[in-house]
Design a protein around this motif. Structure first.
Motif, PDB file in Angstrom:
ATOM      1  N   LYS A  32       0.825  -1.204   0.000  1.00  0.00           N
ATOM      2  CA  LYS A  32       0.000   0.000   0.000  1.00  0.00           C
ATOM      3  C   LYS A  32       0.864   1.261   0.000  1.00  0.00           C
ATOM      4  N   LYS A  33       1.989   1.181   0.687  1.00  0.00           N
ATOM      5  CA  LYS A  33       2.874   2.341   0.775  1.00  0.00           C
ATOM      6  C   LYS A  33       3.777   2.482  -0.447  1.00  0.00           C
ATOM      7  N   GLY A  34       4.044   1.381  -1.147  1.00  0.00           N
ATOM      8  CA  GLY A  34       4.961   1.419  -2.279  1.00  0.00           C
ATOM      9  C   GLY A  34       6.370   1.015  -1.905  1.00  0.00           C
ATOM     10  N   ILE A  35       6.532   0.239  -0.822  1.00  0.00           N
ATOM     11  CA  ILE A  35       7.834  -0.227  -0.351  1.00  0.00           C
ATOM     12  C   ILE A  35       8.084  -1.635  -0.881  1.00  0.00           C
ATOM     13  N   THR A  36       9.200  -1.824  -1.568  1.00  0.00           N
ATOM     14  CA  THR A  36       9.527  -3.141  -2.126  1.00  0.00           C
ATOM     15  C   THR A  36      10.326  -3.991  -1.149  1.00  0.00           C
ATOM     16  N   VAL A  37      11.321  -3.391  -0.481  1.00  0.00           N
ATOM     17  CA  VAL A  37      12.189  -4.136   0.446  1.00  0.00           C
ATOM     18  C   VAL A  37      11.942  -3.636   1.865  1.00  0.00           C
ATOM     19  N   ILE A  38      11.651  -4.578   2.767  1.00  0.00           N
ATOM     20  CA  ILE A  38      11.330  -4.251   4.157  1.00  0.00           C
ATOM     21  C   ILE A  38      12.268  -5.017   5.070  1.00  0.00           C
ATOM     22  N   GLY A  39      12.884  -4.331   6.022  1.00  0.00           N
ATOM     23  CA  GLY A  39      13.659  -5.021   7.046  1.00  0.00           C
ATOM     24  C   GLY A  39      12.739  -5.864   7.903  1.00  0.00           C
ATOM     25  N   THR A  40      13.189  -7.048   8.278  1.00  0.00           N
ATOM     26  CA  THR A  40      12.353  -7.891   9.144  1.00  0.00           C
ATOM     27  C   THR A  40      12.285  -7.333  10.555  1.00  0.00           C
ATOM     28  N   PRO A  79      -6.213  -3.784  -3.280  1.00  0.00           N
ATOM     29  CA  PRO A  79      -6.742  -3.425  -4.611  1.00  0.00           C
ATOM     30  C   PRO A  79      -5.699  -3.769  -5.666  1.00  0.00           C
ATOM     31  N   PRO A  80      -6.091  -4.205  -6.840  1.00  0.00           N
ATOM     32  CA  PRO A  80      -5.135  -4.609  -7.887  1.00  0.00           C
ATOM     33  C   PRO A  80      -4.085  -3.555  -8.194  1.00  0.00           C
ATOM     34  N   LEU A 357      -6.204   5.436  -2.629  1.00  0.00           N
ATOM     35  CA  LEU A 357      -5.300   4.364  -3.051  1.00  0.00           C
ATOM     36  C   LEU A 357      -5.954   3.486  -4.109  1.00  0.00           C
ATOM     37  N   ASN A 358      -7.245   3.196  -3.943  1.00  0.00           N
ATOM     38  CA  ASN A 358      -7.955   2.359  -4.912  1.00  0.00           C
ATOM     39  C   ASN A 358      -7.984   3.002  -6.296  1.00  0.00           C
ATOM     40  N   GLY A 359      -7.978   4.337  -6.320  1.00  0.00           N
ATOM     41  CA  GLY A 359      -8.048   5.019  -7.606  1.00  0.00           C
ATOM     42  C   GLY A 359      -6.700   5.387  -8.210  1.00  0.00           C
ATOM     43  N   LEU A 360      -5.696   5.620  -7.345  1.00  0.00           N
ATOM     44  CA  LEU A 360      -4.435   6.182  -7.842  1.00  0.00           C
ATOM     45  C   LEU A 360      -3.212   5.309  -7.609  1.00  0.00           C
ATOM     46  N   GLY A 361      -3.298   4.302  -6.744  1.00  0.00           N
ATOM     47  CA  GLY A 361      -2.140   3.458  -6.509  1.00  0.00           C
ATOM     48  C   GLY A 361      -1.491   3.712  -5.167  1.00  0.00           C
ATOM     49  N   ASN A 362      -0.240   3.249  -5.001  1.00  0.00           N
ATOM     50  CA  ASN A 362       0.400   3.279  -3.686  1.00  0.00           C
ATOM     51  C   ASN A 362       0.731   4.703  -3.239  1.00  0.00           C
ATOM     52  N   GLU A 363       0.924   4.840  -1.922  1.00  0.00           N
ATOM     53  CA  GLU A 363       1.050   6.156  -1.304  1.00  0.00           C
ATOM     54  C   GLU A 363       2.287   6.928  -1.753  1.00  0.00           C
ATOM     55  N   LEU A 364       3.449   6.288  -1.764  1.00  0.00           N
ATOM     56  CA  LEU A 364       4.664   7.007  -2.155  1.00  0.00           C
ATOM     57  C   LEU A 364       4.598   7.476  -3.607  1.00  0.00           C
ATOM     58  N   GLY A 365       3.968   6.687  -4.455  1.00  0.00           N
ATOM     59  CA  GLY A 365       3.791   7.113  -5.844  1.00  0.00           C
ATOM     60  C   GLY A 365       2.920   8.350  -5.944  1.00  0.00           C
ATOM     61  N   ILE A 366       1.845   8.377  -5.157  1.00  0.00           N
ATOM     62  CA  ILE A 366       0.946   9.534  -5.155  1.00  0.00           C
ATOM     63  C   ILE A 366       1.665  10.769  -4.638  1.00  0.00           C
ATOM     64  N   LEU A 367       2.379  10.625  -3.535  1.00  0.00           N
ATOM     65  CA  LEU A 367       3.003  11.777  -2.897  1.00  0.00           C
ATOM     66  C   LEU A 367       4.170  12.345  -3.697  1.00  0.00           C
TER      67      LEU A 367
END
Length: 581
Positions: A32-40, A79-80, A357-367
């Motif tokens: 949802k945020k647009g993060i690909t790599v996350i520290g465990t 959402p897709p 988000l449902n209309g525009l995509g992940n948060e970092l992309g929007i911001l």
């Protein structure tokens, strides 16, 4: 490949973290945020490392992904337009407390490993030194230099990054227990440190004033204690997707594209201050008062800006050669909260956030990336205008201090006051074009805070008639309590009635009031019965109390009316000698 990474988070096994901090929810919110790599996070904790083994499988070199059946369930919740790949990277934050030189040092470090075998090798050595089982972020009596040696000895690819380097209490440059250089902290192994985490209360530009930091990659992470906080700060890479490519980018700068940041004033240690007195000061003011609180005379907590200025050897924040850039962002829920004049956790904000988000995509992309015109066509022009102002840095800043988060606003109060829906059809003027709408400096805001908090409400005994306090409708959840809220928080004697609508900050007032009774009035935590209607609300109150009074919150009874009724029935049944069934 271009991707964001958030490499400092905590699991549900760390102190004062959400129960939702599991791998599934981290992946869900990462997408949802647009993060690909996350520290465990927390790989030293036995239960968490076991969960990592059970739920993750190897992906690209040094990275892990959810097992396919688990990942499928996560994607079904999304959402897709937000669905993407998530990778995990083994990480842990370790606190070291030890005596060196003339004072006790308290330094936090981020440790990374490319395999479970190497992570467990680190764990075995650390377990001989101290307790790594009780908290996901272990506290060890270990010199920082020796911790770095243990990490390096675990094998190729393992590395260490000093965490939130300016935090007053727990960092390498902290005003309370830190050093004046990386060399002082790590001695002969200082050359093995190639990156520094700047923390929420500073940004790269502030760090550019210090020439000794030029050789380091400046990284930023969320330090998230709950999944929705992922990505509030993050790192941008342009490399192949692998642990070793990421590490090389941090070592050399090639493939490291920079960071997304909080506006540093929003961090809770940006300015100097004394939270108990409500005093927030610019470093120049602190020096005039010789580092003492002008209200009570006790030492101030000297913040990040103070320490940066103390170590600075440059007069300007000039970008060093080869340094990566950065963007300052305001989290989307905070933007929606300000526009709708509801609390960040309110149902209205949550629903609007999901709709966007449902209309525009992940948060970092929007911001950071989506064209303003696209945002405007797909939703409220107020959101588009807020993001335009944010990208240009046209913000109103109220600085954080001594553990209190600051507040970043994008609109003047009167711009939103007349009608909640203004801007859906018509654009607002920009801050720079609005009369009297210049951004408030942190120093001016600190003087305002000092005047506002100069007198505390009295604690005289009241009559039996309940006092009533009406809360403004535009109070933000993360804002400092306003005068009406403070009055409710600090009233001790007599009944109190708070009348307020949804999203006005009732939960904040109630939890701060409980904290005030315990910390200031010496109340027994077990006697502070806190009741609400729903289990969700009760969980939110527990979470907030865990942040406000972490040493006492487990003793505070927080329950729903139904749970209290059941407890009373069971208690009286036992007292009457009746069977439990």
């Amino acid at each position: 490949m271009r991707f964001y990474a958030d490499l400092h988070i905590h699991s549900k096994y760390s102190r004062a973290t959400s129960r939702d901090c599991d791998l599934e929810n981290l992946s869900y919110w990462g997408q949802k945020k647009g993060i690909t790599v996350i520290g465990t996070g927390d790989f030293t904790h036995p239960a968490w490392i076991q969960e990592i083994k059970d739920k993750l499988v190897p992906a690209e070199p040094g990275f892990f992904k959810l097992r396919s059946e688990i990942e499928k369930k996560v994607k079904n919740r999304l959402p897709p337009i937000c669905q993407s790949q998530t990778r995990f990277m083994l990480s842990v934050e370790i606190s070291t407390i030890y005596k060196k030189g003339d004072k006790v040092r308290k330094i936090h470090h981020l440790v990374y490993a490319p395999s479970i075998e190497k992570a467990e090798a680190i764990n075995r050595k650390l377990e001989k030194i101290g307790n790594i089982r009780s908290d996901g972020r272990p506290i060890l009596g270990l010199d920082s230099r020796h911790l770095l040696e243990i990490v390096l000895d675990a094998g190729e690819g393992c590395f260490l990054i000093p965490a939130h380097i300016w935090t007053p209490w727990f960092s390498v440059f902290g005003s309370k227990s830190g050093f004046d250089s990386i060399l002082e902290c790590y001695d002969d192994l200082a050359g093995e440190v190639f990156a520094l985490e700047t923390g929420l209360s500073s940004d790269p530009e502030m760090n550019w004033k210090i020439s000794q930091l030029d050789r380091f990659r400046l990284v930023s992470n969320s330090d998230a204690h709950s999944p929705p906080k992922l990505g509030r700060e993050a790192n941008l890479f342009e490399t192949e997707l692998s642990y070793f490519a990421l590490k090389k980018a941090l070592e050399t700068g090639k493939g490291y594209a920079g960071t997304v940041e909080f506006f540093p004033e929003e961090g809770k240690y940006h300015m100097d201050g004394h939270r108990n007195c409500g005093v927030c000061l610019h470093p120049k003011e602190s020096k005039k008062h010789k580092g003492l609180c002008p209200k009570c005379g006790k030492p101030l907590t000297l913040g990040v800006m103070y320490r940066v200025e103390e170590l600075a050897d440059r007069h300007t924040c000039e970008k060093p050669k080869g340094a990566a850039g950065f963007k300052s962002l305001v989290p989307l829920p905070e933007i929606i909260s300000e526009i709708s004049q509801c609390g960040v956790a309110s149902q209205k904000v949550t629903q609007n956030y999901e709709n966007i988000l449902n209309g525009l995509g992940n948060e970092l992309g929007i911001l950071s990336d989506l064209p303003i015109e696209h945002i405007q066509k797909s939703g409220s022009s107020l959101v588009a205008e807020a993001i335009r102002r944010m990208r240009k840095g046209e913000v109103i800043r109220q600085a954080g201090y001594d553990g209190e988060y600051g507040v970043i606003k994008l609109f003047k109060e009167n711009e939103l006051k007349s009608n909640e829906m203004i801007g859906v059809l018509f654009d607002l003027p920009s801050l720079q074009d609005s009369e009297g709408a210049e951004a408030i400096s942190a120093e001016t805001q600190s003087q305002k805070l000092l005047r506002r908090r100069s007198a505390s409400p009295g604690n005289d005994k009241q009559g039996l008639r309940p006092h009533s306090v009406r809360l403004r409708h535009d109070v933000l959840k993360n804002n400092l309590p306003d005068s009406h809220q403070q009055k409710a928080i600090e009233m001790v004697h007599g009944p109190l009635l708070i009348m307020a609508g949804p999203g006005t900050g009732k939960t904040k007032v109630l939890t701060h009031r409980v904290a005030h009774l315990i910390q200031k009035q010496g109340a027994d935590p077990a006697s502070c019965l806190t009741i609400t209607f729903t289990r969700r609300a009760a969980e939110e109150m527990r979470k907030r109390l865990s942040e406000l009074v972490p040493d006492h919150f487990e003793k505070i009874p927080v329950m729903t009316f139904h749970a209290l009724g059941l407890h009373i029935l069971k208690e009286n049944r036992v007292a009457a000698g009746l069977p439990r069934g």
